[in-house]
Design a protein around this motif. Structure first.
Motif, short mmCIF file in Angstrom:
data_model
loop_
_atom_site.label_atom_id
_atom_site.label_comp_id
_atom_site.label_asym_id
_atom_site.label_seq_id
_atom_site.Cartn_x
_atom_site.Cartn_y
_atom_site.Cartn_z
N PRO A 169 -132.24 -10.96 -8.67
CA PRO A 169 -132.00 -9.76 -7.88
C PRO A 169 -131.45 -8.55 -8.63
O PRO A 169 -131.59 -7.43 -8.17
CB PRO A 169 -130.97 -10.22 -6.84
N VAL A 170 -130.80 -8.74 -9.78
CA VAL A 170 -130.07 -7.61 -10.38
C VAL A 170 -130.25 -7.55 -11.90
O VAL A 170 -130.08 -8.55 -12.59
CB VAL A 170 -128.54 -7.70 -10.09
N ASP A 171 -130.59 -6.35 -12.38
CA ASP A 171 -130.52 -6.06 -13.81
C ASP A 171 -129.08 -5.61 -14.07
O ASP A 171 -128.68 -4.54 -13.61
CB ASP A 171 -131.52 -4.95 -14.16
N LEU A 172 -128.31 -6.42 -14.78
CA LEU A 172 -126.89 -6.11 -14.97
C LEU A 172 -126.67 -5.00 -16.00
O LEU A 172 -125.58 -4.46 -16.11
CB LEU A 172 -126.13 -7.37 -15.37
N GLY A 173 -127.68 -4.72 -16.80
CA GLY A 173 -127.57 -3.63 -17.76
C GLY A 173 -126.66 -3.93 -18.95
O GLY A 173 -126.29 -3.04 -19.71
N ILE A 174 -126.30 -5.22 -19.11
CA ILE A 174 -125.44 -5.59 -20.24
C ILE A 174 -126.27 -6.32 -21.29
O ILE A 174 -127.42 -6.66 -21.04
CB ILE A 174 -124.26 -6.49 -19.78
N ALA A 175 -125.67 -6.56 -22.46
CA ALA A 175 -126.35 -7.23 -23.58
C ALA A 175 -127.71 -6.57 -23.83
O ALA A 175 -128.74 -7.23 -23.94
CB ALA A 175 -126.50 -8.73 -23.31
N ARG A 176 -127.67 -5.26 -23.93
CA ARG A 176 -128.92 -4.51 -24.13
C ARG A 176 -129.40 -4.60 -25.56
O ARG A 176 -128.62 -4.43 -26.50
CB ARG A 176 -128.70 -3.03 -23.81
N CYS A 177 -130.65 -4.84 -25.73
CA CYS A 177 -131.28 -4.86 -27.04
C CYS A 177 -132.78 -4.72 -26.83
O CYS A 177 -133.21 -4.40 -25.71
CB CYS A 177 -130.93 -6.14 -27.81
N ARG A 178 -133.57 -4.92 -27.87
CA ARG A 178 -135.02 -4.85 -27.70
C ARG A 178 -135.68 -5.96 -28.48
O ARG A 178 -135.12 -6.45 -29.47
CB ARG A 178 -135.55 -3.47 -28.14
N LEU A 179 -136.85 -6.35 -28.02
CA LEU A 179 -137.62 -7.37 -28.73
C LEU A 179 -138.63 -6.62 -29.59
O LEU A 179 -139.39 -5.78 -29.08
CB LEU A 179 -138.34 -8.28 -27.73
N SER A 180 -138.63 -6.91 -30.89
CA SER A 180 -139.46 -6.13 -31.82
C SER A 180 -140.16 -7.02 -32.83
O SER A 180 -139.76 -8.17 -33.06
CB SER A 180 -138.58 -5.13 -32.59
#
Ligand code: ATP
Ligand code: PRP
Length: 222
Positions: free
Chosen positions: A89-100
Motif C-alpha cells: 500500500p505505501v511507498d515509504l520513500g526511505i532507503a532510496r537508491c537506484r538499480l544500475s
C-alpha cells in the motif's frame, strides 16, 4: 499482537523515525542484541528482525503481518514467487537508491552493445537484470552473486554488474562507472492480505499512520 518484519541496518534505522511519528518506539538495538524479536512501547506491536530478502516471505506466509522491504527485493521476489497474498500500500520513500548497470571505467559498454557482443553480467538481481537486457536487446550471460558485486569486473569474473547505487561512492572507489539506470528504488510497506481482512482494526490505523509519516516533507525531500 501485530508483527512487523524489518531487516537490520538501513531499513531498521530509516523505519524507526517513521514508527516514532506513528507513536511506536522499538525497545532494543539490533546491532547490540542477539534477540530477533523486539518489543515496542505498544503491547500489541512487536518487531521481528529478518534478512532483507526474507521480508516478503515472512509477510506472505504470516510470520509477520506487515514488513518493510526495498523495491529491489520485492521485484525479485514477485518475479520468482508471484504477489499472491501480498498488499503493497505505501511507498515509504526511505532507503532510496537506484538499480544500475556499471562497468570498469575503461570498458567500452556502448561499443560492445553496438557490436552485438555477448556480455557476462554479475548480479544479485537475476530477474530484473534479465528483463532489462531483454528489453534492450542486449545478449547477456548472468552470473548470480550475493554481494560485493563491484569486485566482479575488477577480477575478470564479469564485464558488467547490475547493482544498487546511491552516492556512487562504491563504484568510484573501485574504478567503475554507471552506464545505464534501470530503475529508482525505495522501501515499501508490505502487508499480508489475509491479516488485513481479519485484523483490520489493528492493521489499518498502523498503515494509515505510516502512510502519513511517509508523506512528511523530511521524507519526501530525501
Ligand atoms: N547504498 C544504499 N543506499 C540506500 N538504500 C540502499 C542502499 N543499498 C541498499 N539499499 C536499500 O536497502 C535495502 C536493504 O539493504 P541492506 O544492505 O540492509 O540489505 P542487504 O545486505 O542487501 O540484504 P541481505 O542481508 O538479505 O543480503 C535494499 O534492499 C535496498 O532497497
Ligand atoms: O553508491 P553507494 O552510496 O556507494 O552505495 C552503493 C552500495 O550500497 C549497497 O551495498 P551495502 O552498503 O548495502 O553493502 P552490502 O553489499 O553488504 O549490501 C550496494 O550494494 C552498493 O555496494
Amino acid at each position: 499482537m501485530l508483527t512487523l518484519a524489518l531487516s537490520k541496518g538501513r531499513i531498521f534505522e530509516d523505519t524507526l523515525p517513521m514508527l516514532a511519528r506513528a507513536g511506536i518506539t522499538v525497545s532494543g538495538d539490533p546491532e547490540s542484541t542477539r534477540k530477533l524479536i523486539l518489543p515496542t512501547n505498544r503491547p500489541d506491536v512487536r518487531v521481528v528482525l529478518v534478512r532483507a530478502s526474507d521480508v516478503p516471505t515472512y509477510v506472505r506466509y504470516g510470520g509477520a503481518d506487515i514488513g518493510v522491504a526495498g523495491l529491489d527485493v520485492l521485484r525479485e521476489y514477485i518475479a520468482g514467487s508471484g504477489s499472491d497474498g501480498l498488499y503493497l500500500p505505501v511507498d515509504l520513500g526511505i532507503a532510496r537508491c537506484r538499480l544500475s548497470v556499471a562497468v570498469r571505467h575503461d570498458f567500452d559498454y556502448a561499443g560492445q552493445v553496438k557490436q552485438g557482443a555477448r556480455l557476462r553480467v554479475a548480479t544479485k538481481y537475476l530477474h530484473m537484470a534479465r528483463e532489462h537486457f531483454a528489453t534492450k536487446g542486449v545478449h547477456v550471460d548472468l552470473v548470480k552473486l550475493y554481494g560485493s558485486m563491484e569486485l566482479a569486473p575488477l577480477t575478470g569474473l564479469a564485464d558488467a554488474i547490475v547493482d544498487l547505487v546511491s552516492t556512487g561512492g562504491t563504484l568510484k572507489a573501485n574504478g567503475l562507472v554507471e552506464v545505464e539506470h534501470i530503475m529508482d528504488i525505495s522501501a515499501r510497506l508490505i502487508v499480508n492480505q489475509a491479516a488485513l481482512k481479519t485484523r483490520t482494526a489493528l492493521l489499518k490505523p498502523l498503515i494509515d499512520q505510516l502512510r502519513e509519516a511517509a508523506q512528511t516533507p523530511e521524507e519526501t525531500a530525501a
